[in-house]
Design a protein around this motif. Structure first.
Motif, mmCIF file in Angstrom:
data_model
loop_
_atom_site.group_PDB
_atom_site.id
_atom_site.type_symbol
_atom_site.label_atom_id
_atom_site.label_comp_id
_atom_site.label_asym_id
_atom_site.label_seq_id
_atom_site.Cartn_x
_atom_site.Cartn_y
_atom_site.Cartn_z
ATOM 1 N N UNK A 200 38.470 66.007 19.558
ATOM 2 C CA UNK A 200 37.919 65.898 18.204
ATOM 3 C C UNK A 200 36.638 66.712 18.084
ATOM 4 N N UNK A 201 36.434 67.325 16.930
ATOM 5 C CA UNK A 201 35.216 68.072 16.651
ATOM 6 C C UNK A 201 35.004 68.104 15.154
ATOM 7 N N UNK A 202 33.780 68.398 14.734
ATOM 8 C CA UNK A 202 33.494 68.484 13.309
ATOM 9 C C UNK A 202 32.352 69.470 13.092
ATOM 10 N N UNK A 203 32.498 70.275 12.064
ATOM 11 C CA UNK A 203 31.436 71.198 11.673
ATOM 12 C C UNK A 203 31.470 71.371 10.171
ATOM 13 N N UNK A 204 30.308 71.516 9.568
ATOM 14 C CA UNK A 204 30.247 71.766 8.128
ATOM 15 C C UNK A 204 29.315 72.942 7.855
ATOM 16 N N UNK A 225 36.528 85.273 13.841
ATOM 17 C CA UNK A 225 36.183 86.275 12.830
ATOM 18 C C UNK A 225 37.027 86.182 11.566
ATOM 19 N N UNK A 226 38.284 85.752 11.687
ATOM 20 C CA UNK A 226 39.192 85.715 10.550
ATOM 21 C C UNK A 226 39.578 84.294 10.157
ATOM 22 N N UNK A 227 38.731 83.326 10.462
ATOM 23 C CA UNK A 227 39.007 81.939 10.102
ATOM 24 C C UNK A 227 38.280 81.580 8.815
ATOM 25 N N UNK A 228 38.989 81.260 7.732
ATOM 26 C CA UNK A 228 38.325 80.809 6.497
ATOM 27 C C UNK A 228 37.605 79.481 6.688
ATOM 28 N N UNK A 229 38.100 78.637 7.598
ATOM 29 C CA UNK A 229 37.459 77.360 7.909
ATOM 30 C C UNK A 229 36.503 77.539 9.087
ATOM 31 N N UNK A 230 35.594 78.502 8.951
ATOM 32 C CA UNK A 230 34.715 78.898 10.057
ATOM 33 C C UNK A 230 33.838 77.760 10.550
ATOM 34 N N UNK A 231 33.389 76.873 9.648
ATOM 35 C CA UNK A 231 32.502 75.792 10.063
ATOM 36 C C UNK A 231 33.209 74.817 10.999
ATOM 37 N N UNK A 232 34.436 74.456 10.648
ATOM 38 C CA UNK A 232 35.221 73.578 11.520
ATOM 39 C C UNK A 232 35.542 74.255 12.842
ATOM 40 N N UNK A 233 35.908 75.531 12.769
ATOM 41 C CA UNK A 233 36.327 76.240 13.981
ATOM 42 C C UNK A 233 35.165 76.578 14.895
ATOM 43 N N UNK A 234 33.967 76.758 14.343
ATOM 44 C CA UNK A 234 32.800 76.957 15.194
ATOM 45 C C UNK A 234 32.579 75.724 16.055
ATOM 46 N N UNK A 235 32.662 74.548 15.438
ATOM 47 C CA UNK A 235 32.499 73.305 16.190
ATOM 48 C C UNK A 235 33.572 73.167 17.257
ATOM 49 N N UNK A 240 35.366 73.455 22.927
ATOM 50 C CA UNK A 240 36.293 74.050 23.895
ATOM 51 C C UNK A 240 35.554 74.768 25.015
ATOM 52 N N UNK A 241 34.331 75.253 24.725
ATOM 53 C CA UNK A 241 33.534 75.939 25.734
ATOM 54 C C UNK A 241 32.750 74.966 26.609
ATOM 55 N N UNK A 242 32.991 73.672 26.420
ATOM 56 C CA UNK A 242 32.328 72.668 27.248
ATOM 57 C C UNK A 242 31.007 72.174 26.697
ATOM 58 N N UNK A 243 30.697 72.540 25.454
ATOM 59 C CA UNK A 243 29.442 72.123 24.855
ATOM 60 C C UNK A 243 29.460 70.668 24.430
ATOM 61 N N UNK A 244 28.306 70.017 24.513
ATOM 62 C CA UNK A 244 28.176 68.639 24.039
ATOM 63 C C UNK A 244 27.845 68.669 22.550
ATOM 64 N N UNK A 245 28.493 67.806 21.777
ATOM 65 C CA UNK A 245 28.367 67.878 20.323
ATOM 66 C C UNK A 245 28.261 66.483 19.730
ATOM 67 N N UNK A 246 27.676 66.394 18.556
ATOM 68 C CA UNK A 246 27.560 65.113 17.868
ATOM 69 C C UNK A 246 27.409 65.376 16.366
ATOM 70 N N UNK A 247 27.440 64.290 15.598
ATOM 71 C CA UNK A 247 27.393 64.395 14.142
ATOM 72 C C UNK A 247 26.556 63.257 13.591
ATOM 73 N N UNK A 248 25.832 63.533 12.507
ATOM 74 C CA UNK A 248 25.046 62.531 11.795
ATOM 75 C C UNK A 248 25.373 62.601 10.309
ATOM 76 N N UNK A 249 25.187 61.484 9.621
ATOM 77 C CA UNK A 249 25.248 61.492 8.161
ATOM 78 C C UNK A 249 23.902 61.964 7.627
ATOM 79 N N UNK A 250 23.949 62.836 6.629
ATOM 80 C CA UNK A 250 22.711 63.378 6.085
ATOM 81 C C UNK A 250 22.358 62.904 4.695
#
Length: 381
Positions: A200-204, A225-235, A240-250
């Motif tokens: 699971x991942x999330x990006x906005x 480079x060719x993803x219209x949903x770049x924010x989701x795909x960046x996350x 996938x690269x092993x990065x630690x990630x999290x999300x907050x409500x703003x």
């Protein structure tokens, strides 16, 4: 008999959806609850903002970014072939704020979507430890960056997404956006993003904060480079690269007027809804059918053609919808959106069908005046 089975399935669906979103959504913290306690110097941040014909909201949003209460940040705005007054506004603001610089792009290289290219160019022009990718219509409270970086450092994160509060000029649009966000949240499972063993991942687009070293390890925006949903795909690429990630409500800290009308919402999603189904007709058809069966048709069909027992199930379905729409985490919810859930479902069903047909008919998408072929888009899955 068939209608009874259908009624029960719909009731179970809404019971599951309500439990899934309400229980899990409460596992996500709010940025507003974070107290700034770190007194030592926080890491440097470069804020990258792409702009293309966004004069209507640019000055107010960018001014809020320029007034952030943070000691070590700079702003790079990438003016991507704007033809409205954006360029003039940026020139004025660049003179007014010394920590803001503007890069102007005149042409788009082959193999890139405009926004993705602009974000990548902005990243190349900076050297700060962290990169914050955000949009040109997002309003920030002064202490947002300080709270976000403190949370990032304390939790040893490589990536942090903050889900913004949505402001809308109309109740009708708000109800549609809420239904769409509800569907997207159920699919993306943002509460599970922090788990290392979860995919699971999330990006906005409003707030994607990433450590530079991990951004580079993930392949940067070149990998999407060719993803219209770049924010989701960046996350997703960071995870996938092993990065630690999290999300907050703003909510209350970061706000955005995502779209200004239902028509604009429909047109905006035309560019990326098909990519969410991986440009697969059958997946898109399944999404459209699910929307029809569980959001649009149940209550009218059961009320008109059902017996008394089946109509009682409608009361249960409606009660579950009230519970979910009224208490949706992150937004605060609104019980009244329940009465427009059928309308919202129709709008989303229409978007999926129309976007799929148009993408296939045109063999690609038009996004802000540029055409991208499906062949190119599918290469960057």
């Amino acid at each position: 008999m068939l209608l009874t089975i259908y009624s029960i399935l719909v009731l179970l669906y809404w019971a599951s959806l309500a439990a899934w979103l309400l229980l899990n959504g409460r596992r996500i913290k709010y940025l507003s609850t974070i107290n700034v306690t770190i007194t030592e110097k926080l890491p440097s941040v470069a804020i990258i903002i792409p702009v293309r014909n966004e004069a209507y909201a640019l000055r107010e949003a960018l001014t809020s970014v320029c007034h952030l209460d943070y000691s070590a940040y700079r702003i790079v705005v990438v003016n991507d072939r704007s033809t409205d007054a954006s360029g003039e506004i940026l020139m004025e603001l660049e003179k007014q704020y010394p920590h803001l610089s503007v890069i102007t792009i005149e042409t788009l290289p082959k193999g890139w979507l405009g926004k993705n290219h602009a974000l990548y160019i902005g990243s190349l022009a900076t050297s700060e430890a962290y990169l914050l990718f955000t949009d040109a219509d997002v309003l920030f409270k002064k202490d947002v960056l300080q709270k976000a970086l403190q949370y990032t450092v304390e939790n040893d994160l490589d990536h942090l997404t903050i889900l913004p509060g949505m402001i809308s000029p109309s109740f009708l649009l708000s109800s549609v956006i809420t239904t769409f966000v509800m569907m997207l949240t159920a699919v993306q499972r943002p509460w599970a993003a922090r788990k290392k063993n979860s995919n699971a991942s999330i990006g906005v687009g409003a707030f994607n904060l990433v450590k530079r070293s991990v951004y580079e390890r993930s392949g940067t925006h070149q990998a999407i480079a060719m993803r219209p949903d770049d924010d989701l795909k960046l996350a997703a690429s960071i995870k996938a690269a092993g990065g630690s990630t999290d999300v907050l409500y703003g909510k209350g800290e970061i706000t955005v007027e995502w779209y200004r009308s239902v028509k604009e919402f429909i047109n905006g999603l035309m560019k990326n809804i098909f990519s969410g189904f991986r440009y697969n007709v059958w997946l898109a058809a399944g999404g459209a059918l699910g929307t029809l069966l569980f959001f649009v048709l149940p209550i009218p069909i059961i009320l008109i053609g059902g017996n008394n027992a089946e109509r009682l199930l409608v009361a249960g379905i409606f009660a579950l919808q009230l519970l979910l729409y009224g208490n949706l985490p992150g937004s605060g919810g609104n019980y009244a959106y329940t009465f427009l859930s059928i309308y919202s479902g129709i709008v989303i069903f229409f978007i999926i069908i129309k976007a799929t047909i148009i993408n296939l008919y045109n063999d690609g998408i038009y996004w802000r005046g540029t055409f991208y072929s499906l062949q190119e888009l599918r290469k960057n899955q």
